[in-house]
Design a protein around this motif. Structure first.
Motif, short mmCIF file in Angstrom:
data_model
loop_
_atom_site.label_atom_id
_atom_site.label_comp_id
_atom_site.label_asym_id
_atom_site.label_seq_id
_atom_site.Cartn_x
_atom_site.Cartn_y
_atom_site.Cartn_z
N SER A 154 -12.44 2.48 -2.31
CA SER A 154 -11.07 2.33 -1.19
C SER A 154 -13.24 1.67 0.02
CB SER A 154 -9.96 2.06 -0.92
OG SER A 154 -9.66 1.68 0.99
N SER A 155 -12.49 1.76 1.09
CA SER A 155 -12.96 1.17 2.49
C SER A 155 -12.86 1.92 3.43
CB SER A 155 -13.73 0.22 3.24
OG SER A 155 -12.87 -1.06 2.74
N SER A 156 -11.70 2.84 3.19
CA SER A 156 -10.64 3.29 3.95
C SER A 156 -10.97 4.15 5.40
CB SER A 156 -9.68 3.12 4.16
OG SER A 156 -8.85 4.33 3.25
N GLU A 158 -14.28 4.90 5.72
CA GLU A 158 -15.71 4.45 6.42
C GLU A 158 -15.72 4.99 7.97
OE1 GLU A 158 -16.77 0.24 4.93
OE2 GLU A 158 -17.41 1.68 2.28
N ASN A 209 -10.92 4.08 8.89
CA ASN A 209 -11.55 2.20 9.18
C ASN A 209 -10.02 2.10 10.35
OD1 ASN A 209 -11.69 -0.34 9.43
ND2 ASN A 209 -12.73 -0.03 6.91
N ASP A 210 -10.09 1.22 11.15
CA ASP A 210 -9.39 0.86 12.20
C ASP A 210 -7.92 -0.14 11.26
OD1 ASP A 210 -9.68 2.31 13.59
OD2 ASP A 210 -10.80 1.21 14.88
N LYS A 211 -8.98 -0.60 9.98
CA LYS A 211 -8.20 -2.02 9.53
C LYS A 211 -6.88 -1.58 8.58
CE LYS A 211 -13.10 -4.47 9.30
NZ LYS A 211 -14.17 -5.53 8.95
N TYR A 212 -7.32 -0.39 7.91
CA TYR A 212 -6.13 0.22 7.43
C TYR A 212 -5.33 0.77 8.18
CZ TYR A 212 -9.18 -0.15 3.16
OH TYR A 212 -10.21 -1.11 2.34
N SER A 213 -3.97 0.85 7.86
CA SER A 213 -3.25 1.27 8.01
C SER A 213 -2.60 2.68 7.90
CB SER A 213 -2.04 0.49 8.11
OG SER A 213 -1.19 -1.11 8.19
#
Length: 240
Positions: A154-156, A158, A209-213
């Protein structure tokens, strides 16, 4: 000659385990029964040696006669591996790649470790179990008695942990200091690595990573779900 202390300290135990590992690798002995057969001793003799953290000198002599092994390499990891290479049953290069570095030379070599997926053997199970997919040579100073190596899927996290990075997790460390990276198991999903923060009756698991909750886990479940704390990451650096 004075007797050794009955109880081993950490350094003595580490030396014994690494020397014994070299003996096993060089002889192909995978079990204590097989090792006893190679050394022509009783299994109880091996247990006694481990209790004392001491390898009898005649074991080194037997291994020189049967396998051509250098006692200095067996004891301290000092090359060459063989005095009589004609008796060697395993190529020296293989042994040097797969055996741990000697105590006191912590960064001289790596230890080959299995690498697991983050999904594990069965991501629907109540508890997480590793599933090996490849191997990685890990610097000896990075190793721990209960080290787990996983490959990030996962890139959570990064840029700290990139997708495809190798992540070292110490399964002996299950504390949750605020902000530390922990590996936590979610049934049906597998492992996730997040920064952990205690908030009353729950733990907040934050992604870098701000894209993940963010995720939440009940405080009462956190200990059983925690696999360990992240202690290192190995990954390629991307030049921007």
């Amino acid at each position: 000659m004075p007797k050794k202390k009955r109880r081993c300290d950490e350094a003595q135990l580490k030396w014994f385990e690494e020397a014994l590992e070299r003996i096993k690798k060089a002889t192909g002995a995978r079990t204590q029964v097989q090792l006893a057969e190679v050394l022509d001793v009783r299994q109880s003799s091996i247990s006694d040696a481990k209790r004392r953290c001491s390898i009898p000198a005649d074991w080194f002599l037997k291994l020189y006669r049967s396998h051509g092994l250098d006692p200095d390499w067996l004891s301290e990891g000092v090359e060459p591996v063989y005095i009589d290479a004609d008796k060697g049953k395993v190529p020296a290069d293989t042994l040097l790649r797969e055996t741990p570095a000697p105590y006191g030379r912590m960064n001289s070599r790596g230890r080959v470790m299995p690498v697991s997926t983050m999904a594990g053997a069965d991501k629907e199970a109540d508890t997480w179990e590793a599933k090996s997919i490849e191997e990685l040579s890990v610097p000896e100073s990075f190793c721990r008695p209960k080290l787990l190596v996983v490959k990030a899927d996962s890139s959570s996290m990064e840029p700290v942990i990139a997708r495809g990075a190798f992540v070292g997790i110490d399964r002996d460390q299950k504390e949750h200091p605020d902000g530390d990276l922990c590996a936590v198991y979610f049934p049906h999903q597998g492992l996730t690595i997040r920064r952990v923060y205690h908030q009353g009756e729950t733990f907040l698991l934050k992604a870098d990573n701000d894209k993940y909750s963010d995720l939440e886990v009940k405080a009462s479940e956190m200990d059983s779900r925690t696999i360990g704390r992240v202690i290192w990451v190995l990954q390629n650096l991307t030049v921007m």
